[in-house]
Design an enzyme around this catalytic site. Structure first.
Site, mmCIF file in Angstrom:
data_model
loop_
_atom_site.group_PDB
_atom_site.id
_atom_site.type_symbol
_atom_site.label_atom_id
_atom_site.label_comp_id
_atom_site.label_asym_id
_atom_site.label_seq_id
_atom_site.Cartn_x
_atom_site.Cartn_y
_atom_site.Cartn_z
ATOM 1 N N ASN A 299 24.855 33.780 24.219
ATOM 2 C CA ASN A 299 24.319 35.037 24.903
ATOM 3 C C ASN A 299 22.799 35.332 24.204
ATOM 4 O O ASN A 299 22.165 35.979 25.198
ATOM 5 C CB ASN A 299 25.255 35.937 24.403
ATOM 6 C CG ASN A 299 25.208 36.275 22.886
ATOM 7 O OD1 ASN A 299 24.961 35.634 21.890
ATOM 8 N ND2 ASN A 299 26.055 37.645 22.817
ATOM 9 N N GLU B 225 21.956 41.085 10.091
ATOM 10 C CA GLU B 225 21.426 40.813 10.816
ATOM 11 C C GLU B 225 20.561 42.034 10.610
ATOM 12 O O GLU B 225 20.586 43.235 10.350
ATOM 13 C CB GLU B 225 21.081 40.058 11.686
ATOM 14 C CG GLU B 225 22.365 39.319 12.040
ATOM 15 C CD GLU B 225 21.864 37.763 12.083
ATOM 16 O OE1 GLU B 225 21.292 37.314 11.320
ATOM 17 O OE2 GLU B 225 22.458 37.070 12.913
ATOM 18 N N CYS C 287 28.224 40.718 22.481
ATOM 19 C CA CYS C 287 29.170 40.730 21.606
ATOM 20 C C CYS C 287 29.671 42.302 20.788
ATOM 21 O O CYS C 287 30.757 42.551 20.721
ATOM 22 C CB CYS C 287 28.296 40.153 20.121
ATOM 23 S SG CYS C 287 26.914 40.954 19.553
ATOM 24 N N GLU D 136 28.637 37.028 12.371
ATOM 25 C CA GLU D 136 28.053 37.485 13.224
ATOM 26 C C GLU D 136 28.909 37.664 14.120
ATOM 27 O O GLU D 136 29.125 36.549 14.797
ATOM 28 C CB GLU D 136 26.823 37.752 13.244
ATOM 29 C CG GLU D 136 25.740 38.055 12.405
ATOM 30 C CD GLU D 136 25.947 39.748 12.100
ATOM 31 O OE1 GLU D 136 26.307 40.453 13.026
ATOM 32 O OE2 GLU D 136 25.290 40.207 11.363
HETATM 33 P P1 NAD Z 1 31.758 29.942 19.377
HETATM 34 O O1 NAD Z 1 32.341 30.673 17.921
HETATM 35 O O2 NAD Z 1 32.621 28.820 19.991
HETATM 36 O O3 NAD Z 1 30.524 28.709 18.924
HETATM 37 C C1 NAD Z 1 29.329 29.800 17.652
HETATM 38 C C2 NAD Z 1 28.546 28.430 17.647
HETATM 39 O O4 NAD Z 1 29.436 27.494 16.629
HETATM 40 C C3 NAD Z 1 28.241 27.408 17.984
HETATM 41 O O5 NAD Z 1 26.896 26.341 18.257
HETATM 42 C C4 NAD Z 1 29.005 26.256 18.248
HETATM 43 O O6 NAD Z 1 28.425 24.956 18.378
HETATM 44 C C5 NAD Z 1 29.124 26.503 16.736
HETATM 45 N N1 NAD Z 1 30.318 25.660 16.214
HETATM 46 C C6 NAD Z 1 32.091 25.831 16.848
HETATM 47 N N2 NAD Z 1 32.691 25.446 16.519
HETATM 48 C C7 NAD Z 1 31.680 25.020 14.771
HETATM 49 C C8 NAD Z 1 32.759 24.415 13.847
HETATM 50 N N3 NAD Z 1 33.816 24.075 13.463
HETATM 51 N N4 NAD Z 1 31.729 24.392 12.461
HETATM 52 C C9 NAD Z 1 30.213 25.208 12.730
HETATM 53 N N5 NAD Z 1 29.523 24.869 13.748
HETATM 54 C C10 NAD Z 1 30.632 25.409 15.335
HETATM 55 O O7 NAD Z 1 30.936 31.147 20.296
HETATM 56 P P2 NAD Z 1 30.031 30.833 21.552
HETATM 57 O O8 NAD Z 1 31.260 31.171 22.622
HETATM 58 O O9 NAD Z 1 29.088 30.096 21.603
HETATM 59 O O10 NAD Z 1 29.843 32.520 21.550
HETATM 60 C C11 NAD Z 1 30.164 33.755 21.662
HETATM 61 C C12 NAD Z 1 30.933 34.299 21.042
HETATM 62 O O11 NAD Z 1 30.246 34.615 19.607
HETATM 63 C C13 NAD Z 1 31.637 35.646 21.008
HETATM 64 O O12 NAD Z 1 32.629 35.985 20.066
HETATM 65 C C14 NAD Z 1 30.725 37.164 20.573
HETATM 66 O O13 NAD Z 1 31.600 37.653 20.959
HETATM 67 C C15 NAD Z 1 30.245 36.064 19.290
HETATM 68 N N6 NAD Z 1 28.782 36.847 19.097
HETATM 69 C C16 NAD Z 1 28.879 37.531 17.866
HETATM 70 C C17 NAD Z 1 27.616 37.893 17.691
HETATM 71 C C18 NAD Z 1 26.775 39.647 16.522
HETATM 72 O O14 NAD Z 1 25.404 39.277 16.606
HETATM 73 N N7 NAD Z 1 28.519 39.423 15.798
HETATM 74 C C19 NAD Z 1 26.228 37.578 18.846
HETATM 75 C C20 NAD Z 1 25.840 36.895 20.184
HETATM 76 C C21 NAD Z 1 28.068 36.860 20.196
#
Ligand code: NAD
Length: 483
Positions: A148, A457, A279, A245
């Site tokens: 995002n 962060e 998020c 995060e």
């Molecule tokens: P996701 O968890 O599907 O993927 C995040 C990242 O993790 C991607 O790069 C993905 O390739 C990687 N990944 C997935 N499985 C993995 C594994 N087993 N081992 C290592 N890496 C792995 O999330 P998304 O769909 O990309 O993003 C949306 C989510 O992110 C939402 O839940 C949102 O709330 C969260 N988010 C949190 C913050 C924060 O700062 N707290 C900021 C932005 C988004």
């Protein structure tokens, strides 16, 4: 069609693996092919990073900081071009990219570049001896990003890691693989020595390999809660340091003494900014019963004037969602909300703007009459869907706001200073915003409590998170041993 590769040592390196498609969310068209990083390549990337890190850590913080400050300036000068790449990556509206996500990257480089020289330790005295502590870098650190805010996520992790003297390897989300190259180029042009900022591409396979690799000292993930749990498990054998995060379902409480116009404006931006793909968004909007009807009427009226469409059009407020799969998930939640008995007060449909009929657009959507146990109220939707709930008194609002396993953000709208302090103090979340929302200056920590994660962060806490403490005890006299 461009093909993008692993980036290490200041240049792209082909892996020969089958490339995957990068689509533009506003049209669904494939705009780039991305070659995943192979596992053999990952070994090389980590070895080069480890080698480069030794000399980088031996520089003074001032020297490291100067590189980051130059990179910040380069990115600031390229804000418009960078924002266009960000829009192609994410599908968000350009006006937002130019003023939000994209400048927040160089902001972080500037902040951490500035404080890199100022990492104080402690000094201790003993009879005939002194002790002191130092913050020392961890070695090679890795970032794994969500889709995002790809510029912000890369810089929020890389800037403190590099400032503290580490090498950094970034794995962007496979949905948004493009903008990281702009950051890498800026760092290289700014004089960052080769091997200190590398990009690896791919999905969970390469993410998992980063977690399991003994050459990586720390992994910082921005992603979903379930991914966070996997990261901990995958990092356990090498006992890596982990920062998580994760997601949220944050409350925004609107008290009866709030400025109504402000409260409506805050609720709209806390839900519809970046098409709701934030998020920390305040997606559970608790409104005091005495103002609930007026509040909802204004929310609905102002939602109708939100322009959804071509993300490159500066007059558009809300762009596309990241992918077809994600759009369908959001639309499914809207159906769930209706089936659960919530009242659909605004939006609720896919949008097909002229010329962008195949893009992944969803109308800003408002549900009223929601109850705490509905799935649309409990689960993270990560789309433009606001749930409005009504409350009667302050204690009830606080306890319902805290009734979630998430704890990322929370907001409250009030004109009472005493109430602002009292309520802010009781909300279980990493960040609390009063009379505003989602404001994250680089010197203020950002991160989750409960299952929204741990570690921070931004701020000195992030810098410290990329270091460990070394204690040195120095005897000033001859050694008097027992033997
Ligand atoms: P996701 O968890 O599907 O993927 C995040 C990242 O993790 C991607 O790069 C993905 O390739 C990687 N990944 C997935 N499985 C993995 C594994 N087993 N081992 C290592 N890496 C792995 O999330 P998304 O769909 O990309 O993003 C949306 C989510 O992110 C939402 O839940 C949102 O709330 C969260 N988010 C949190 C913050 C924060 O700062 N707290 C900021 C932005 C988004």
């Amino acid at each position: 069609m461009i093909t993008k590769h692993t980036y290490v040592g200041g240049r792209p390196r082909p892996s020969g693996l089958e490339p995957f498609d990068k689509r533009y969310p506003a049209t669904g068209e494939v705009i780039a092919k991305i070659e995943p990083t192979s596992l053999e390549q990952l070994d090389e990337v980590i070895a080069e990073a480890a080698e480069a890190q030794k000399a980088w850590a031996a520089l003074s913080g001032t020297e490291r900081g100067r590189v980051l400050l130059r990179a910040a300036k380069i990115l600031q000068d390229r804000n418009e071009a960078l924002s266009r790449v960000e829009v192609m990556d994410v599908g968000k509206a350009i006006a937002e990219a130019e003023s939000g996500d994209v400048p927040s990257g160089p902001d972080a480089l500037e902040y951490f570049g500035g404080i890199a020289r100022d990492m104080p330790g402690t000094f201790h005295t003993y009879p005939g001896a002194v002790g002191f502590t130092q913050r020392v870098p961890l070695g090679v650190c890795a970032g794994i990003g969500a889709w995002n805010y790809p510029t912000q996520i890369a810089c929020w992790k890389a800037a403190p890691a590099l400032a503290a003297g580490n090498a950094f390897i970034h794995k962007p989300s496979e949905e948004t693989p493009l903008v990281a190259y702009e950051i890498a180029d800026a760092l290289t042009e700014a004089g960052l020595p080769k091997g200190l900022f590398s990009i690896v591409q791919g999905d969970a396979t390469i993410g998992r390999a980063l977690c399991e690799h003994p050459g990586v000292a720390k992994v910082s993930l921005t992603g979903g809660v379930d991914t966070g749990k996997l990261i901990i498990k995958q990092s356990a054998d090498t006992l890596k340091k982990v920062t998580l995060e994760l997601g949220g379902k944050s409350p925004l409480i609107v008290f009866e003494d709030a400025n109504l116009d402000d409260a409506v404006g805050v609720a709209l931006s806390a839900n519809f900014y970046t098409a709701g793909e934030v998020c920390s968004n305040g997606t559970r909007v608790f409104v005091h019963r005495s103002i609930a009807d007026k509040f909802l009427a204004e929310v609905v009226r102002r939602t109708a004037s939100i322009r959804v469409g071509d993300p490159m059009d500066r007059d558009v407020h809300v762009g596309a969602l990241i992918s077809e799969t994600h759009m369908n998930k959001v639309l499914e939640y809207i159906e769930i909300g209706k089936a659960e008995g919530a009242t659909l007060s605004a939006g609720g449909n896919r949008v097909r703007p002229q010329g962008f009929e195949n893009g992944y657009f969803v109308e800003p959507t408002v549900f009223s009459g929601c109850t705490d146990n509905m799935r649309i109220v409990r689960e993270e939707i990560f789309g433009p869907v606001m749930s409005v709930l009504v409350f009667d008194d302050e204690d009830e609002a606080v306890s319902r706001a805290n009734d979630t396993f998430f704890g990322l953000g929370a907001g409250l709208m009030t004109t009472s200073l005493a109430r602002a302090h009292r309520v802010a103090d009781q909300l279980q979340s990493g960040s609390v915003w009063v009379n505003t929302y989602n404001i994250c200056p680089p010197d203020l920590p950002f991160g989750g409590s409960k299952q929204s994660g741990f570690g921070r962060e931004n701020s000195r806490f992030a810098l410290e998170g990329y270091t460990e403490v070394r204690s040195t005890y120095m005897d000033l006299n001859n050694f008097e041993g027992a033997y």
